[in-house]
Design an enzyme around this catalytic site. Structure first.
Site, PDB file in Angstrom:
ATOM      1  N   GLY A 131      -6.892  14.613 -37.919  1.00  0.00           N
ATOM      2  CA  GLY A 131      -6.627  13.906 -39.169  1.00  0.00           C
ATOM      3  C   GLY A 131      -6.361  12.442 -38.901  1.00  0.00           C
ATOM      4  O   GLY A 131      -6.929  11.841 -37.986  1.00  0.00           O
ATOM      5  N   ASP A 170       3.774  18.230 -39.614  1.00  0.00           N
ATOM      6  CA  ASP A 170       5.013  18.904 -39.215  1.00  0.00           C
ATOM      7  C   ASP A 170       5.033  20.363 -39.673  1.00  0.00           C
ATOM      8  O   ASP A 170       5.543  21.236 -38.973  1.00  0.00           O
ATOM      9  CB  ASP A 170       6.229  18.191 -39.830  1.00  0.00           C
ATOM     10  N   HIS A 218       5.686  12.439 -33.653  1.00  0.00           N
ATOM     11  CA  HIS A 218       6.871  12.427 -34.528  1.00  0.00           C
ATOM     12  C   HIS A 218       7.788  13.524 -34.009  1.00  0.00           C
ATOM     13  O   HIS A 218       7.326  14.566 -33.560  1.00  0.00           O
ATOM     14  CB  HIS A 218       6.461  12.674 -35.975  1.00  0.00           C
ATOM     15  N   GLY A 264      -2.550   6.475 -38.955  1.00  0.00           N
ATOM     16  CA  GLY A 264      -3.575   6.604 -37.938  1.00  0.00           C
ATOM     17  C   GLY A 264      -4.796   5.723 -38.151  1.00  0.00           C
ATOM     18  O   GLY A 264      -5.348   5.173 -37.194  1.00  0.00           O
TER      19      GLY A 264
END
Length: 332
Positions: free
Chosen positions: A26, A83, A108, A134
């Site tokens: 991604g 996450d 992260h 990104g």
């Protein structure tokens, strides 16, 4: 004084000859994989079976394998996944295939800090966290520059975890701009707070409320949009380039006086107290528990809030105005 590392301070050879698996393709995943590849490293991409990103990654010249095979093949495994899915991917695909001496990395700290992932003792666990989305990480790298990054070590099995993480940071361009040493705790808590209080939650709420105040007072929605949202980028760009002083130098005296005299009335002590409460909820784990539960239940509140905000009038009028400004795409 904070410790910052630059290319000249870092031995980037520490990842040369190592195979790096980037899990996910991604926003962050594609930037890490392509930047590392362009820096001369061997990179593979790990994806779940049926991922729509497979075709794109292969078109970009990258080898794509399953998450399980990526873990088996790689020396370094970077979690560039949301996450909300990291824990399940770790448990199902990564953990059963880990070998002694491998490195698992994160961009992260959420899943490590809140113990959603508990790695075995025989691997290094580190973090390189770019301080940009990104697509910005990739675009800036391609221009010959880089975005600042954070580096942290959670577990140093090899005795070389920080130096290897720094070398990874050079590979994605972070050493060009500076890599700040931190901890998983500090990165996670400050990142969540920044997103909620200012960068996402604070800014969008401020803009949306200001738009509503103007429209409710009888002003044209188009005028309100230009004043409280469109011009925001111009102000933020000035702050980004030279701080608040540069922004204030560049605006009119009238605007500067309004900044000093009226800004603190909008963001007053009550707002600051609410920010402290938000930070408390991050520090004591309340937010993490809420978000993990929300995900486990299928994201019902998240989906409702997304829909409510997507249909707000500022989004409708904004789309209509942006459609008449095709040049915006080239200025982002």
């Amino acid at each position: 004084m904070a410790t910052l590392f630059y290319n000249k301070d870092i031995d980037e050879s520490l990842i040369k000859g190592k195979k790096i698996a980037v899990l996910g393709y991604g926003s962050q995943g594609h930037a890490h994989a392509l930047n590392l590849k362009d820096s001369g490293n061997e990179v593979i991409v790990g994806l779940y079976e049926g991922s729509k990103s497979k075709e794109k990654a292969e078109a970009d010249g990258l080898k794509v394998v399953s998450n399980q095979d990526a873990t088996k093949e790689a020396d370094i495994i970077m979690f560039a996944l949301p996450d909300t899915v990291q824990s399940s991917v770790y448990k199902e695909d990564v953990s059963p295939n880990l070998k002694e001496g491998q490195t698992i990395m994160f961009c992260h700290g959420f899943t490590i800090f809140y113990k959603q992932i508990i790695p075995p003792k025989f691997v290094d666990v580190s973090m390189i966290a770019p301080k940009a989305p990104g697509h910005r990480v990739r675009k800036v790298f391609e221009s010959g520059l880089g975005v600042p990054c954070l580096v942290a070590v959670h577990q140093d099995f090899s005795g070389n975890a920080k130096d290897q993480a720094l070398a990874y940071g050079v590979g994605i361009g972070g050493g060009r701009a500076g890599i700040l040493e931190t901890t998983f705790k500090e990165e996670t808590e400050t990142d969540l707070f920044g997103e909620q209080a200012v960068l996402c939650g604070g800014v969008t709420s401020l803009v949306q409320n200001a738009f509503e105040v103007l429209v409710e007072a009888g002003y044209q929605p188009e005028s309100a949009y230009f004043e409280v949202l469109h011009e925001l980028k111009l102000i933020v760009d000035l702050m980004y380039q030279g701080g608040m002083g540069q922004m204030r130098y560049s605006i009119s005296d009238t605007a500067e006086y309004g900044d000093y005299s009226r800004g603190p009335r909008v963001v007053d002590s009550n707002v600051k107290d609410n920010m402290r409460k938000i930070l408390d909820e991050i520090q004591d784990g309340t937010f993490a528990k809420e978000w993990i539960t929300e995900n486990d239940e299928g994201l019902p509140r998240f989906k409702r809030l997304r829909e409510e905000n997507n249909i707000h009038p500022i989004e409708k009028i904004g789309k209509e105005l942006r459609d008449m400004m095709p040049w915006l795409e080239s200025t982002t």
